[in-house]
Write a protein that holds these residues in place. Structure first.
Motif, mmCIF file in Angstrom:
data_model
loop_
_atom_site.group_PDB
_atom_site.id
_atom_site.type_symbol
_atom_site.label_atom_id
_atom_site.label_comp_id
_atom_site.label_asym_id
_atom_site.label_seq_id
_atom_site.Cartn_x
_atom_site.Cartn_y
_atom_site.Cartn_z
ATOM 1 N N ILE A 171 -3.280 -3.809 -0.414
ATOM 2 C CA ILE A 171 -2.934 -2.391 -0.439
ATOM 3 C C ILE A 171 -1.439 -2.357 -0.709
ATOM 4 C CG2 ILE A 171 -2.723 -0.232 0.824
ATOM 5 C CD1 ILE A 171 -5.101 -0.947 2.482
ATOM 6 N N LEU A 256 -5.147 -2.350 -4.577
ATOM 7 C CA LEU A 256 -5.225 -0.911 -4.348
ATOM 8 C C LEU A 256 -3.794 -0.387 -4.370
ATOM 9 C CD1 LEU A 256 -7.851 -0.931 -1.446
ATOM 10 C CD2 LEU A 256 -8.268 -0.398 -3.858
ATOM 11 N N VAL A 276 -4.771 4.581 -5.872
ATOM 12 C CA VAL A 276 -5.431 5.315 -4.785
ATOM 13 C C VAL A 276 -4.416 6.107 -3.958
ATOM 14 C CG1 VAL A 276 -7.436 3.794 -4.623
ATOM 15 C CG2 VAL A 276 -5.357 3.216 -3.344
ATOM 16 N N LEU A 279 -4.733 7.996 -0.350
ATOM 17 C CA LEU A 279 -5.828 7.304 0.333
ATOM 18 C C LEU A 279 -6.054 7.863 1.733
ATOM 19 C CD1 LEU A 279 -7.687 4.730 0.771
ATOM 20 C CD2 LEU A 279 -5.606 3.531 1.458
ATOM 21 N N ALA A 468 -11.321 3.312 -2.872
ATOM 22 C CA ALA A 468 -10.853 2.125 -2.158
ATOM 23 C C ALA A 468 -12.011 1.406 -1.465
ATOM 24 C CB ALA A 468 -9.791 2.522 -1.133
#
Length: 492
Positions: A171, A256, A276, A279, A468
Motif C-alpha cells: 500500500i 495499491l 486506490v 481507499l 483493493a
C-alpha cells in the motif's frame, strides 16, 4: 413445473448459496500487514483494507508502531514496544514551530536515521523475535500474503523474506513517492515526475525540470547510502543470506497506489498497479445529531456555515507557537458569521484562554462526518494526503498550511487543481490568514473545482476499497500473480 417444486428449487438454491458463503468465509487466508510509518495516519489505509478483508473471512496480523485504538475480531494488532517508544521519542518534534520561524522542520540527518533506527528497534523487540521464532503470530497459520507500507518498507521486507511468505503487495501510502513503484519496473521519468519533497507541479518549465531531476538523483543517492546500513542490520538480525532491500523490493506482486488522476496527475503504470485514492473514505453520517448532539447543534446554529481546522496526527497541538495560536484566535474572532471547529489535543483552557464564542475546541472530531456535513464551507489543513482525499471525496475547498514531508507537494497539486489555496507558515500574519480564509469562503471557483474533482473520484467502476480487496484476493488466488510482474525489473 409446479409451484411446489419451484419453491423447493428456490430453497435449494438459497441453501447452496449460503453454504458457498460459509465455505468462502472459512477458507480465508492468513495475511501479515506491516507499516513502519512514523505517523499514525499510515495506519488508516491498513485499517480500512484490513476490516474489509476480515469481513471476507481472512485473518490479519497487523504490525505497527502505535498502540491499538480499538478491537476488530479477526484483526490482531501487534505493537512492538521498542518500536512504539522509538517513534514516540523521534516524533516529539515541533514541526509547526520550525516552519513558522522559517526553519526546516526536519534535518536531512534526522530523516536518514529514521529507517535505520526504526528497523533496529523493531528487530530487537521481543514481540518481533517471537513472530520470527514461530514463523507466524501465535494462533495464526502460515501467512499466504504480506501487505507492506510502501513508505520505509525495507525492514518489513526482510521479515517477510525470513517468514517465507508466498507473496507481498504494497500500500503506497505516500502518493508522490515513486521509489517502490520504480523498483517494480514502472517508468518514472525524472523530468516529468514531480518529486515528493518538491513543490513543482505539471507542466514544469525547463529550469524546474532540471531542479526536479537533480532532486531525484540526490534523493536516490542518499536513499542508497541509507539502504546499505539497513541491509547490514537485516543481515545481522535475520541472517547473512538476506538479499539487499532493493532486490527484495523488485519482487512485489502488486502495488495499491494511494493516488488517482482526480487528485494527482495521470501516470504510466504496469498492470500490477491499481490507483486506490480514498481507499479509507466513507459517506458522512446522515444524522450527526445521533452521534453528537452538541456538535450537530453547533454546526446547525452557524449563521453562515462552518470552518473546520485540523493539523493532523503529526502535529502536536501543545507545541504550537503561542503567537500562531493568538493569530488563529484573532482571525476567528473577525468571522462571527462562521462557526469554527478546531481539533486541539492539548490543554485548550490554558493554551487558548480567550476563545471567541464562535469557536468549539475538541481533542478529537469525527472528520469525515464533519467534511460531509451540508453546513461545512472550508477545511483548514496541514496538507496531509488522507485529509486532502477526504476533502475531495466530500467536496470541500481547502486552505492548506504545509508542515513537512509530502505536505508541500500535496498542497501545490491541490492549488493547481483549483480547489485549494496555500499559505506558508513562515512569518504568517493575521491579515494574510484572514484574507485567504475570506477568499476561499467567498470565491465560488474553489467550490466548483472541488465538486468537479469529487465527481471524478466517485465515477469509477468500483469503489477504491472494493478494488483493493479484489486485487489482494487476486494475488492470493494466483500465488503471487507473477504474470503481472515486469520481466525486466531485475535488469541493471
Amino acid at each position: 413445473m409446479s409451484w411446489r417444486v419451484s419453491c423447493r428449487m428456490s430453497w435449494l438454491w438459497c441453501w447452496l448459496l449460503a453454504g458457498l458463503t460459509l465455505c468462502h468465509a472459512g477458507s480465508g487466508s492468513n495475511i501479515l500487514m506491516i507499516t513502519m510509518g512514523g505517523t499514525k495516519s499510515h495506519k488508516i489505509p491498513f485499517w480500512a483494507l484490513g476490516r474489509a478483508l476480515v469481513k471476507r473471512g481472512h485473518r490479519i496480523t497487523f504490525v505497527n508502531g502505535f498502540q491499538a485504538d480499538f478491537h476488530v475480531d479477526g484483526l490482531e494488532e501487534v505493537a512492538p514496544q521498542r518500536l512504539v517508544q522509538y517513534i514516540a521519542n523521534y516524533t516529539d518534534w515541533d514541526l509547526v514551530g520550525a516552519r513558522y520561524t522559517g526553519h526546516a522542520p526536519l534535518s536531512m540527518a534526522d530523516a536518514m536515521r529514521y529507517p535505520i533506527e526504526a528497523c533496529n528497534s523493531l528487530l530487537n523487540d521481543p514481540a518481533t523475535q517471537r513472530l520470527l521464532g514461530n514463523g507466524t503470530w501465535p494462533g495464526h497459520a502460515q501467512y499466504q500474503l504480506a501487505i507492506v507500507d510502501g513508505a520505509y518498507p525495507e525492514c518489513a521486507l526482510g521479515i517477510v523474506h525470513r517468514l517465507n511468505v508466498t507473496a507481498f503487495i504494497y500500500i503506497n501510502t505516500v502518493a508522490f513517492y515513486t521509489g517502490s513503484v520504480s523498483l517494480a519496473g514502472n517508468p518514472v521519468a525524472y523530468a516529468v515526475t514531480p518529486h515528493v519533497f518538491g513543490t513543482w507541479t505539471l507542466p514544469m518549465d525547463f529550469l524546474q525540470r532540471v531542479a526536479n531531476c537533480l532532486t531525484h538523483v540526490i534523493a536516490d543517492l542518499l536513499h542508497w547510502l541509507c539502504m546499505q546500513r539497513v541491509h547490514r542490520l537485516l543481515r545481522h538480525h535475520l541472517g547473512e543470506d538476506v538479499p539487499h532491500p532493493y532486490v527484495l523490493g523488485r519482487d512485489v506482486s502488486f502495488i495499491l497506489q494511494n493516488s488517482h488522476p482526480s487528485v494527482r496527475y495521470p501516470s504510466a503504470h504496469l498492470p500490477n498497479v491499481a490507483e486506490v485514492a480514498c481507499l479509507h473514505c466513507r459517506r458522512a453520517a446522515v444524522n450527526l445529531s445521533q452521534l453528537d448532539v452538541e456538535l450537530s447543534g453547533f454546526m446547525e446554529a452557524a449563521p453562515d456555515g462552518v470552518i473546520y481546522l485540523s493539523m493532523g496526527s503529526s502535529v502536536r497541538s501543545a507545541r504550537l507557537p503561542a503567537r500562531l495560536c493568538e493569530l488563529f484566535v484573532a482571525v476567528f474572532a473577525r468571522l462571527p458569521q462562521q462557526h469554527v471547529l478546531w481539533t486541539w489535543a492539548g490543554n485548550a483552557s490554558e493554551q487558548l484562554p480567550q476563545l471567541p464564542a464562535n469557536v468549539l475546541v475538541r481533542p478529537w472530531l469525527p472528520q469525515q462526518d464533519i467534511l460531509g456535513h451540508r453546513r461545512l464551507r472550508l477545511f483548514i489543513t496541514h496538507g496531509g494526503l488522507l485529509s486532502q482525499h477526504e476533502a475531495v471525496f466530500h467536496g470541500v475547498p481547502l486552505l492548506v498550511l504545509p508542515v513537512f514531508c509530502d505536505h508541500d507537494a500535496n498542497a501545490a497539486q491541490a492549488q493547481r487543481h483549483g480547489y485549494a489555496r496555500q499559505l506558508q507558515l513562515a512569518h504568517l500574519d493575521e491579515e494574510a490568514l484572514y484574507c485567504a480564509i475570506y477568499d476561499v469562503l467567498h470565491n465560488d471557483g474553489y467550490r466548483r473545482a472541488v465538486r468537479r474533482r469529487r465527481a471524478l473520484i466517485h465515477d469509477q467502476l468500483a469503489t477504491p476499497l472494493r478494488q483493493a480487496v479484489y486485487w489482494t484476493e487476486y494475488v492470493i488466488r494466483h500465488k503471487g500473480a507473477k504474470h503481472l510482474q515486469h520481466p525486466g525489473r531485475h535488469m541493471r
